[in-house]
Design a protein around this motif. Structure first.
Motif, short mmCIF file in Angstrom:
data_model
loop_
_atom_site.label_atom_id
_atom_site.label_comp_id
_atom_site.label_asym_id
_atom_site.label_seq_id
_atom_site.Cartn_x
_atom_site.Cartn_y
_atom_site.Cartn_z
N VAL A 147 0.89 -1.24 0.04
CA VAL A 147 -0.18 -0.02 -0.03
C VAL A 147 0.80 0.93 0.16
O VAL A 147 2.02 1.28 0.56
CB VAL A 147 -1.12 0.06 1.03
N LYS A 150 2.56 5.58 3.61
CA LYS A 150 2.49 6.87 4.98
C LYS A 150 3.20 7.45 5.46
O LYS A 150 4.46 7.39 6.00
CB LYS A 150 1.56 6.76 5.71
N LYS A 184 -2.85 2.11 -4.13
CA LYS A 184 -2.77 3.56 -3.33
C LYS A 184 -3.43 2.91 -2.05
O LYS A 184 -3.61 3.94 -1.14
CB LYS A 184 -3.79 4.85 -4.36
N GLN A 185 -4.40 2.64 -1.73
CA GLN A 185 -5.18 1.76 -0.64
C GLN A 185 -5.84 0.89 0.05
O GLN A 185 -5.66 0.02 -1.38
CB GLN A 185 -6.44 3.21 -0.24
N SER A 193 -14.68 -0.20 5.83
CA SER A 193 -12.88 0.23 5.59
C SER A 193 -12.05 -0.79 5.94
O SER A 193 -12.61 -1.08 7.43
CB SER A 193 -12.64 1.70 5.75
#
Length: 559
Positions: A147, A150, A184-185, A193
């Motif tokens: 992913v 972050k 991307k996620q 989620s």
């Protein structure tokens, strides 16, 4: 009987000579002791400490720097040297090499659809960059989908930027598509989620470490894992193909986002308009950094009180001996020391310098000696308007990215916070001429001039010494050797007269000019696990004794 008498005569003469020499030596020793007794003891004012940041230079650089009875004449020119100070002697014999080998399977063949790896980076821009690079390799080791990392938004640097605001995220994903699958996620799970399981791995974790520590968690429990505080969490020594993957990430896949790239190019263009060549100086002289070092920078009682008060914020730091710190090369060079070092290496007052720095302790007073030595002194704030910098100025990582580009494009890159550089000016010097000082600087700087393969492969952090990314062009070197021999002998054939071809890696947008980072501070998880042997790099940090229960301290030192 004549022979023994002759021997006794020679022996007596020898004994007399020895007694005479001993007597003379004794007189000289007594005289030396007497003179030493009469001479004043060395003190702060009689030694040439290169760390004073008050007015040690007059406006005219040719004026002498004086300290007690010492006179230190600093020339305005760099002098005549036996080498070109703007180029590398050996770079033409090397080229970037990060291509994948035939045995390195494509991502689609090894990626498992139920394995996801997320990471949360730590520190400033450049520490985060190393974390991103290592995250890609970690995902490959685990055969997992990565992913998009972050970025650290809560640390000392307080930058709310996300990945796509610093780097070109689409290029990052597409350029590595054959190596690692990147998304991307995380996908939704049951329409909701998906929150990954969070954990940490030890510093310099090996391939086996990831397979033993992280893979079981992915397989048996959660299928998605996020590794927090992901900085220097991958071993330096890896399989060659994995090292090459590191090269592809750092030098090809991590491109800055277009707004940063365009502004960076503008700054480089403006430096080139001022001068054909320029030096970039990464100057770390913030109050926090100096307080951590425990060194004395010549500011007297006021400095000791101010930095001492800052130092008290960190309970884990013990009191240091400033003189010992300096002798051991653990003190960042002051701006004045950097200027003297550059002049000693041969850079004259006409040289243009771009300075990438944060807050400088002492402000303009501290910078004055450096500016006296090098009046052509610039920063992004002096060659760009406030309006141009407005989209970046509130974000420390974006501002750091601009500096990164200008430093990367410079002809010479210098930093003040490397222990080896500090050793050049360590110790106390009295009555030293400029010629002697310059000679010593050039001697101690050998091996730290940025030449390819100066550091033995495997030594140092991967990002400081990416030996796997550099290959030697043996054909070019052989031609150069042949030419040199022919020139020496006065015989040159046509082949030796041909222009040398320098092989370069055409995808390499950014060379390895990343700033030398401050120490990687180990945490309490850095240990050898029973089921494996981790391979740690043998090079130690000057600050290994500091533990990471001071998160602000570790974040501040990271870049």
């Amino acid at each position: 009987m004549a022979l023994p008498r002759r021997r006794n005569l020679s022996y007596n003469r020898f004994r007399s000579l020895v007694k005479f020499i001993s007597a003379i030596s004794g007189v000289l020793l007594i005289l030396f002791a007497f003179l030493s007794f009469l001479a004043p003891s060395p003190n702060e004012s009689q030694h040439f400490h290169l760390r004073h940041h008050h007015n040690s230079f007059n406006a005219v650089v040719e004026d002498p720097v004086t300290s007690g009875d010492s006179v230190f004449h600093v020339p305005s020119s760099g002098g005549k040297l036996d080498r070109d100070i703007w180029s590398s002697r050996n770079a033409k014999f090397f080229y970037g090499c990060s291509n994948v080998s035939a045995k390195f399977a494509k991502a689609e063949a090894v990626s498992r659809p139920t394995r996801y790896l997320a990471i949360a980076t730590s520190g400033g821009l450049n520490q985060q960059r190393t974390g991103i690079t290592d995250a890609v390799v970690a995902a490959r080791i685990l055969n997992a989908t990565l992913v998009v990392p972050k970025l650290d938004q809560k640390s000392f640097w307080k930058d709310a930027s996300n990945f796509s605001e610093i780097f070109d995220v689409d290029w990052f994903i597409s350029s590595l598509s054959k190596d690692v699958k990147i998304i991307k996620q995380l996908p939704k799970r049951g329409g909701k989620s998906w929150t990954p399981y969070t954990m940490r791995v030890p510093r310099k974790c090996s391939e086996r470490c990831y397979q033993n520590r992280v893979l079981p968690v992915i397989l048996k429990r959660h299928h998605a894992v996020q590794l927090n505080k992901f900085d220097y969490r991958l071993a330096n020594k890896l399989d060659t193909d994995l090292q090459k993957l590191r090269c592809r990430v750092n030098y090809h896949a991590l491109k800055f986002a277009d707004p940063i790239l365009e502004m960076g190019k503008t700054l480089v263009h403006r430096m080139r308009m001022r001068s054909k060549r320029y030096i970039a100086l990464h100057l770390r002289f913030e109050p926090d950094m100096l307080a951590f070092s425990g060194c004395d920078y010549g500011g007297g009682e006021k400095e000791r009180n101010e930095l001492g008060a800052i130092r008290k914020r960190w309970k884990t730091l013990h009191k240091n001996n400033p003189d010992k710190q300096r002798r051991q090369g653990k003190c960042p060079l002051t701006p004045e020391e950097v200027g003297l070092m550059l002049r000693a290496l041969g850079y004259g007052s006409d040289v243009h310098i771009y300075v990438a720095s944060g807050e400088v302790y002492g402000g303009e007073e501290t910078l004055r000696p450096l500016k006296s030595l090098f009046p052509n002194f610039y920063s992004k704030d002096t060659i760009a308007t406030k309006e141009e910098l407005a989209p970046f100025s509130s974000f420390s990582s974006r501002m750091a990215a601009l500096d990164f580009i200008v430093c990367d494009e410079s002809d010479v890159f210098v930093t003040n916070n490397n222990g080896n550089m500090a050793r050049i000016l360590a110790g106390r010097r009295s009555n030293m001429t400029w010629e002697a000082f310059a000679s010593r600087v050039r001697t101690f700087q050998r091996g730290f001039m940025g030449e390819p393969k100066e550091v033995r492969p495997g030594r140092g952090e991967f990002h400081e010494n990416p030996s796997a990314c550099i290959c030697e062009d043996s054909e070019a070197r052989e031609k150069a050797t042949t030419y040199s021999r022919g020139k020496k002998n006065g015989k040159l054939d046509d082949s030796s007269r041909k222009k040398e071809v320098i092989v370069s890696d055409d995808q390499n947008d950014y060379d390895d000019n990343d700033e030398p980072r401050w120490p990687d501070l180990d945490d309490d998880e850095n240990q050898v696990w029973p089921q494996e042997k981790l391979h740690y790099n043998g090079t130690g940090s000057d600050y290994d004794a500091v533990i990471s229960d001071e998160p602000e301290l570790e974040e501040m030192l990271s870049d």
